[in-house]
Motif scaffolding. Sequence first.
Motif, mmCIF file in Angstrom:
data_model
loop_
_atom_site.group_PDB
_atom_site.id
_atom_site.type_symbol
_atom_site.label_atom_id
_atom_site.label_comp_id
_atom_site.label_asym_id
_atom_site.label_seq_id
_atom_site.Cartn_x
_atom_site.Cartn_y
_atom_site.Cartn_z
ATOM 1 N N CYS A 1 -45.453 -25.154 23.208
ATOM 2 C CA CYS A 1 -44.157 -24.540 23.536
ATOM 3 C C CYS A 1 -43.179 -24.661 22.373
ATOM 4 C CB CYS A 1 -43.569 -25.193 24.779
ATOM 5 S SG CYS A 1 -44.474 -24.863 26.315
ATOM 6 N N LEU A 2 -43.156 -25.814 21.723
ATOM 7 C CA LEU A 2 -42.245 -26.025 20.598
ATOM 8 C C LEU A 2 -42.562 -25.077 19.450
ATOM 9 C CD1 LEU A 2 -40.002 -27.596 19.166
ATOM 10 C CD2 LEU A 2 -41.745 -29.281 18.478
ATOM 11 N N LEU A 3 -43.831 -24.986 19.086
ATOM 12 C CA LEU A 3 -44.223 -24.096 17.991
ATOM 13 C C LEU A 3 -43.903 -22.643 18.322
ATOM 14 C CD1 LEU A 3 -47.651 -25.704 17.002
ATOM 15 C CD2 LEU A 3 -45.504 -25.801 15.709
ATOM 16 N N ALA A 4 -44.126 -22.256 19.573
ATOM 17 C CA ALA A 4 -43.841 -20.876 19.971
ATOM 18 C C ALA A 4 -42.350 -20.576 19.891
ATOM 19 C CB ALA A 4 -44.347 -20.633 21.391
ATOM 20 N N ILE A 5 -41.514 -21.494 20.374
ATOM 21 C CA ILE A 5 -40.066 -21.279 20.343
ATOM 22 C C ILE A 5 -39.570 -21.176 18.911
ATOM 23 C CG2 ILE A 5 -37.822 -22.284 20.896
ATOM 24 C CD1 ILE A 5 -39.120 -23.520 23.380
ATOM 25 N N VAL A 6 -40.051 -22.069 18.046
ATOM 26 C CA VAL A 6 -39.617 -22.056 16.645
ATOM 27 C C VAL A 6 -40.073 -20.774 15.951
ATOM 28 C CG1 VAL A 6 -39.910 -23.193 14.407
ATOM 29 C CG2 VAL A 6 -39.512 -24.565 16.463
ATOM 30 N N TYR A 7 -41.313 -20.363 16.188
ATOM 31 C CA TYR A 7 -41.849 -19.182 15.516
ATOM 32 C C TYR A 7 -41.089 -17.921 15.905
ATOM 33 C CZ TYR A 7 -45.156 -15.585 14.032
ATOM 34 O OH TYR A 7 -45.716 -14.478 13.436
ATOM 35 N N PHE A 8 -40.784 -17.771 17.188
ATOM 36 C CA PHE A 8 -40.143 -16.542 17.648
ATOM 37 C C PHE A 8 -38.615 -16.589 17.597
ATOM 38 C CE2 PHE A 8 -44.343 -16.178 19.644
ATOM 39 C CZ PHE A 8 -44.668 -14.875 19.276
ATOM 40 N N ASN A 9 -38.057 -17.760 17.285
ATOM 41 C CA ASN A 9 -36.600 -17.902 17.223
ATOM 42 C C ASN A 9 -36.210 -18.715 15.992
ATOM 43 O OD1 ASN A 9 -35.789 -16.881 20.147
ATOM 44 N ND2 ASN A 9 -37.524 -18.274 20.394
ATOM 45 N N PRO A 10 -36.524 -18.221 14.787
ATOM 46 C CA PRO A 10 -36.299 -19.031 13.581
ATOM 47 C C PRO A 10 -34.827 -19.365 13.330
ATOM 48 C CG PRO A 10 -36.879 -16.760 13.010
ATOM 49 C CD PRO A 10 -37.124 -16.908 14.475
ATOM 50 N N SER B 1 -31.173 -24.269 24.726
ATOM 51 C CA SER B 1 -31.308 -25.325 25.718
ATOM 52 C C SER B 1 -32.774 -25.702 25.915
ATOM 53 C CB SER B 1 -30.695 -24.866 27.047
ATOM 54 O OG SER B 1 -30.751 -25.885 28.024
ATOM 55 N N ALA B 2 -33.652 -24.702 25.968
ATOM 56 C CA ALA B 2 -35.085 -24.972 26.119
ATOM 57 C C ALA B 2 -35.640 -25.693 24.899
ATOM 58 C CB ALA B 2 -35.837 -23.656 26.344
ATOM 59 N N LEU B 3 -35.139 -25.356 23.718
ATOM 60 C CA LEU B 3 -35.594 -26.030 22.502
ATOM 61 C C LEU B 3 -35.228 -27.508 22.542
ATOM 62 C CD1 LEU B 3 -36.862 -25.926 19.707
ATOM 63 C CD2 LEU B 3 -34.667 -25.118 18.798
ATOM 64 N N GLY B 4 -33.972 -27.801 22.923
ATOM 65 C CA GLY B 4 -33.577 -29.200 23.058
ATOM 66 C C GLY B 4 -34.436 -29.922 24.075
ATOM 67 N N ALA B 5 -34.723 -29.255 25.202
ATOM 68 C CA ALA B 5 -35.520 -29.880 26.247
ATOM 69 C C ALA B 5 -36.933 -30.185 25.769
ATOM 70 C CB ALA B 5 -35.569 -28.970 27.477
ATOM 71 N N ILE B 6 -37.569 -29.229 25.099
ATOM 72 C CA ILE B 6 -38.975 -29.424 24.735
ATOM 73 C C ILE B 6 -39.118 -30.503 23.665
ATOM 74 C CG2 ILE B 6 -39.365 -27.779 22.825
ATOM 75 C CD1 ILE B 6 -41.434 -28.024 26.067
ATOM 76 N N PHE C 1 -50.224 -5.748 27.222
ATOM 77 C CA PHE C 1 -50.335 -7.210 27.277
ATOM 78 C C PHE C 1 -50.808 -7.764 25.939
ATOM 79 C CE2 PHE C 1 -52.888 -11.018 27.807
ATOM 80 C CZ PHE C 1 -52.042 -11.843 28.544
ATOM 81 N N LYS C 2 -50.047 -8.764 25.428
ATOM 82 C CA LYS C 2 -50.399 -9.423 24.180
ATOM 83 C C LYS C 2 -50.159 -10.923 24.317
ATOM 84 C CE LYS C 2 -49.010 -5.523 21.217
ATOM 85 N NZ LYS C 2 -48.083 -5.098 20.127
ATOM 86 N N TRP C 3 -51.057 -11.707 23.710
ATOM 87 C CA TRP C 3 -50.873 -13.153 23.766
ATOM 88 C C TRP C 3 -49.642 -13.601 22.996
ATOM 89 C CZ3 TRP C 3 -52.698 -16.686 26.888
ATOM 90 C CH2 TRP C 3 -53.850 -16.386 27.624
ATOM 91 N N THR C 4 -49.294 -12.861 21.941
ATOM 92 C CA THR C 4 -48.067 -13.222 21.210
ATOM 93 C C THR C 4 -46.849 -13.116 22.125
ATOM 94 O OG1 THR C 4 -47.953 -10.936 20.395
ATOM 95 C CG2 THR C 4 -48.951 -12.584 18.946
ATOM 96 N N SER C 5 -46.854 -12.139 23.017
ATOM 97 C CA SER C 5 -45.742 -11.998 23.955
ATOM 98 C C SER C 5 -45.694 -13.153 24.950
ATOM 99 C CB SER C 5 -45.870 -10.675 24.710
ATOM 100 O OG SER C 5 -45.816 -9.572 23.828
ATOM 101 N N VAL C 6 -46.860 -13.658 25.324
ATOM 102 C CA VAL C 6 -46.906 -14.820 26.218
ATOM 103 C C VAL C 6 -46.160 -15.989 25.596
ATOM 104 C CG1 VAL C 6 -48.414 -16.543 27.279
ATOM 105 C CG2 VAL C 6 -49.058 -14.125 27.328
ATOM 106 N N PHE C 7 -46.422 -16.250 24.318
ATOM 107 C CA PHE C 7 -45.769 -17.376 23.646
ATOM 108 C C PHE C 7 -44.279 -17.112 23.449
ATOM 109 C CE2 PHE C 7 -50.247 -17.884 22.133
ATOM 110 C CZ PHE C 7 -50.483 -19.082 22.789
ATOM 111 N N ALA C 8 -43.921 -15.862 23.204
ATOM 112 C CA ALA C 8 -42.502 -15.534 23.047
ATOM 113 C C ALA C 8 -41.740 -15.743 24.349
ATOM 114 C CB ALA C 8 -42.352 -14.087 22.583
#
Length: 437
Positions: free
Chosen positions: A395-404, A347-352, A182-189
């Motif tokens: 959520c936005l920062l997490a999506i951008v960071y893990f999906n550049p 799709s989630a990026l557009g939504a957030i 378990f890692k918090w980075t994985s939670v955000f990913a």
Amino acid sequence: MTNPPLRRVLTTVQLWGIAVGLVISGEYFGWNYGWQVAGTLGFGVATAIVTVFYVAFVFSYTELTTAIPDAGGPFAYAYRAFGPTGGFLAGYATLVDFLLAPPAIAAALGAYAHFLNPALSPLWVGVISYSVFVGINMLGVRDSANFSLIVTILAVVELLVFMGLVAPAFKFDNVVAHTEQFKWTSVFAALPFAIWLYLAIEGVAMVAEEVKDPRRTIPRAYLLSIGTLVLLAVGTMLLCAGAGDWRRLATIDYPLPETLAMVLGHNSVWTRLFASIGLFGLVASFHCNTLGYSRQIYVLARNGYLPAFLAQVNERFRTPHWALVVGGGIGLVALFSGSTDQIIVLSALGAIVMYGISLVSLLALRRREPTLERPFKTPFYPFLPLLALFLSLICLLAIVYFNPRLSALFLGLGGLSLLVFRLVGRRAVPVKLNMLD
């Protein structure tokens, strides 16, 4: 000749059917990719964060939808609050959200069909699905809403039956197995896959011009639908995790039939039957998201943000036929060019992004237009919208960071679209928002 208006025919029950139907495929597939990146515990934390966000967001968003019952939804709210550029940004994000949800659902429809009959091509099942549901949406919103209500009820009942079949095999030890890393980075990913459990509930706003008595109907439908979806999402996810080795479900587009196969066997009548009627949940969301993207395209074209022909309404059925066809074509390109998990992330990026713009619009309109008629007011204002805004930024920062790369694609297409609009947009067309009578 004057373009005919949309018809006000939708009731609370029909609107609930559309709201739940927009989202319910998220319980059937897509969320399980979150297990791949975060495991069951990490994804559970991500789901808890996203659930709190959506509850706070829906209470906030309902105020906007009832005060400005315009088919443009987020576009209309941002335009009212921030003018043409704000409207454009909200409209672009909303289009990405709703245009890319159907191809992901089409891919899952193909996967379910292939599970039933390996001779069927998942890709071509998705293509045929597009043709069928664009056609159904051509027939008029009342018929579309009735169809949506029927398949949504069947999908909800099916999930309840699924829970009943799987519950005897549930073991909490299975839920927490293989979660040592378990890692918090994985939670955000994992956040975009948790968003998929609720993504598109905001689409109710796009049929606001077709709702009877929006003052009462919209709040009731929103609150009933978010309650329904939270119960279904948590129940489905927990029971799938506790049925056996959840790792078998983390990378496929048909986790529910596979869960039944783990519990009852691949040759069980219930397993085959569920895979067959399991299409109802996917059908409901496919149909309702098609309805949603067509209305957004229609409104943007009606107000000069897209070519004028996309705002044409069929004289007989009062549906935006060109918006349906062109949006379907864009979805087919995505279906042929991307994998399901990447489409879900976009799709989630557009939504957030759209959620954030809508929440800022709510705060701005409260300050700038205190006398605006608001049949529903956000409870615990400004705490709830600020909480939702804070969580949307996480959520936005997490999506951008893990999906550049996907984020760069989203930003690049948005920048190019804004440039084209600035250069050739029909800004002479006056924007008229549909307000309360």
